[in-house]
Scaffold this motif. Structure first.
Motif, PDB file in Angstrom:
ATOM      1  N   LEU A 121       5.396 -10.675  14.183  1.00  0.00           N
ATOM      2  CA  LEU A 121       4.491 -10.967  14.078  1.00  0.00           C
ATOM      3  C   LEU A 121       3.394 -10.598  12.374  1.00  0.00           C
ATOM      4  N   ASP A 122       3.273 -11.253  11.875  1.00  0.00           N
ATOM      5  CA  ASP A 122       2.539 -10.623  10.474  1.00  0.00           C
ATOM      6  C   ASP A 122       1.405  -9.835   9.841  1.00  0.00           C
ATOM      7  N   PRO A 123       2.076  -8.482  10.355  1.00  0.00           N
ATOM      8  CA  PRO A 123       0.042  -7.623   9.939  1.00  0.00           C
ATOM      9  C   PRO A 123      -0.935  -7.798   9.758  1.00  0.00           C
ATOM     10  N   SER A 124      -0.768  -9.027   8.854  1.00  0.00           N
ATOM     11  CA  SER A 124      -2.249  -9.133   8.191  1.00  0.00           C
ATOM     12  C   SER A 124      -2.911 -10.247   8.940  1.00  0.00           C
ATOM     13  N   VAL A 125      -2.345 -10.738  10.003  1.00  0.00           N
ATOM     14  CA  VAL A 125      -2.940 -10.932  11.477  1.00  0.00           C
ATOM     15  C   VAL A 125      -3.915 -11.025  12.197  1.00  0.00           C
TER      16      VAL A 125
ATOM     17  N   GLN B 207      -8.198 -10.709  11.759  1.00  0.00           N
ATOM     18  CA  GLN B 207      -8.563 -11.283  12.602  1.00  0.00           C
ATOM     19  C   GLN B 207      -9.500  -9.855  13.471  1.00  0.00           C
ATOM     20  N   LEU B 208      -9.483  -8.702  12.961  1.00  0.00           N
ATOM     21  CA  LEU B 208      -9.701  -7.388  13.373  1.00  0.00           C
ATOM     22  C   LEU B 208     -11.353  -7.893  12.633  1.00  0.00           C
ATOM     23  N   ALA B 209     -11.248  -7.910  11.140  1.00  0.00           N
ATOM     24  CA  ALA B 209     -12.103  -7.754  10.347  1.00  0.00           C
ATOM     25  C   ALA B 209     -13.403  -8.704  10.892  1.00  0.00           C
ATOM     26  N   GLU B 210     -12.721 -10.057  11.395  1.00  0.00           N
ATOM     27  CA  GLU B 210     -14.100 -10.840  11.584  1.00  0.00           C
ATOM     28  C   GLU B 210     -14.502 -10.466  13.201  1.00  0.00           C
ATOM     29  N   LEU B 211     -13.733  -9.859  14.099  1.00  0.00           N
ATOM     30  CA  LEU B 211     -14.209  -9.079  15.198  1.00  0.00           C
ATOM     31  C   LEU B 211     -15.269  -8.210  14.753  1.00  0.00           C
TER      32      LEU B 211
END
Length: 238
Positions: free
Chosen positions: A130-134, A138-142
């Motif tokens: 898993l790419d940690p940037s994913v 998504q955390l920033a989006e949440l």
């Protein structure tokens, strides 16, 4: 044997996170269905009850959103899941993902589906894990989606904010419905990551006619009494 952290994240997704997210969708659907009943009727009197009903719905949904956006280490939330998965992204490997999809007959179609989804949703620029940037993105989006609702919940529901609680509330139901959709999309993504399954419908099906109580008068009028009309409150809308 899988890493115990993956087992924990799977329990979170299948347990408290799923329960909370599906309940948010059920509550919103219930709100929208009843709002439609009220609108279709067209002549229900104004009443404080509508304000009360809206406040209860808004507060309940605000706290549910706040709960899923929480990143505290004690929380079994979607926000905390994204933090932990991002910090240990090397545990979520391509092989782990493909193994979830393998069928007893090794149908190559499902392997191809899994490969495609891995590349599109999880691998990013890394490939084998898993790419940690994913999850970071998504955390920033949440957190961005939940920002307005969290402020409302902190200051007007939970009262955990040390600042004085103001009397003016600019919060709208759209402020809570938008993050619910973001949370639902992220839940589906990470439910898929840990279980290789998805939800075609997010609203749990009620197995009875829950609107039945509204098909009859609740308070029969007394002899000679006319229905009251107390103005000043807005009826709920979907």
């Amino acid at each position: 044997m899988t890493d115990p952290r993956i087992d924990k994240w799977t329990r979170w997704i299948e347990g408290p996170i799923r329960s909370n997210v599906l309940t948010m969708y059920l509550h919103r659907d219930t709100w929208q269905e009843l709002a439609k009943v009220i609108e279709d009727h067209g002549s229900l009197p104004d009443s404080y009850f509508w304000e009360y009903y809206r406040d209860i719905y808004a507060a309940n949904q605000a706290m549910a959103v706040r709960r899923q956006a929480d990143t505290d280490h004690r929380a079994a939330s979607l926000g905390r899941l994204l933090v932990e998965v991002g910090d240990a992204a090397e545990l979520i490997t391509r092989d782990f993902w493909l193994e979830l999809w393998r069928k007893p007959d090794e149908d190559p179609y499902w392997v191809q589906v899994a490969e495609k989804q891995w590349c599109e949703h999880f691998a990013g620029d890394v490939g084998d894990h898993l790419d940690p940037s994913v999850p970071a993105r998504q955390l920033a989006e949440l957190q961005s989606a939940a920002e307005a609702i969290k402020g409302y919940a902190d200051r007007h529901v939970a009262h955990t904010d040390t600042r004085a609680v103001g009397t003016e509330v600019t919060f709208t139901l759209n402020d809570v419905h938008v993050p619910i959709d973001v949370i639902g999309q992220l839940f589906r993504r990470y439910n898929s990551l840990f279980t290789a399954s998805d939800y075609a419908v997010m609203v749990p099906a009620i197995q009875h006619d829950w609107l039945a109580p509204f098909r009859q008068p609740w308070i029969p009028p007394r002899p000679g009494e006319r229905p009251g009309h107390a103005g000043g409150a807005t009826r709920p809308r979907a």
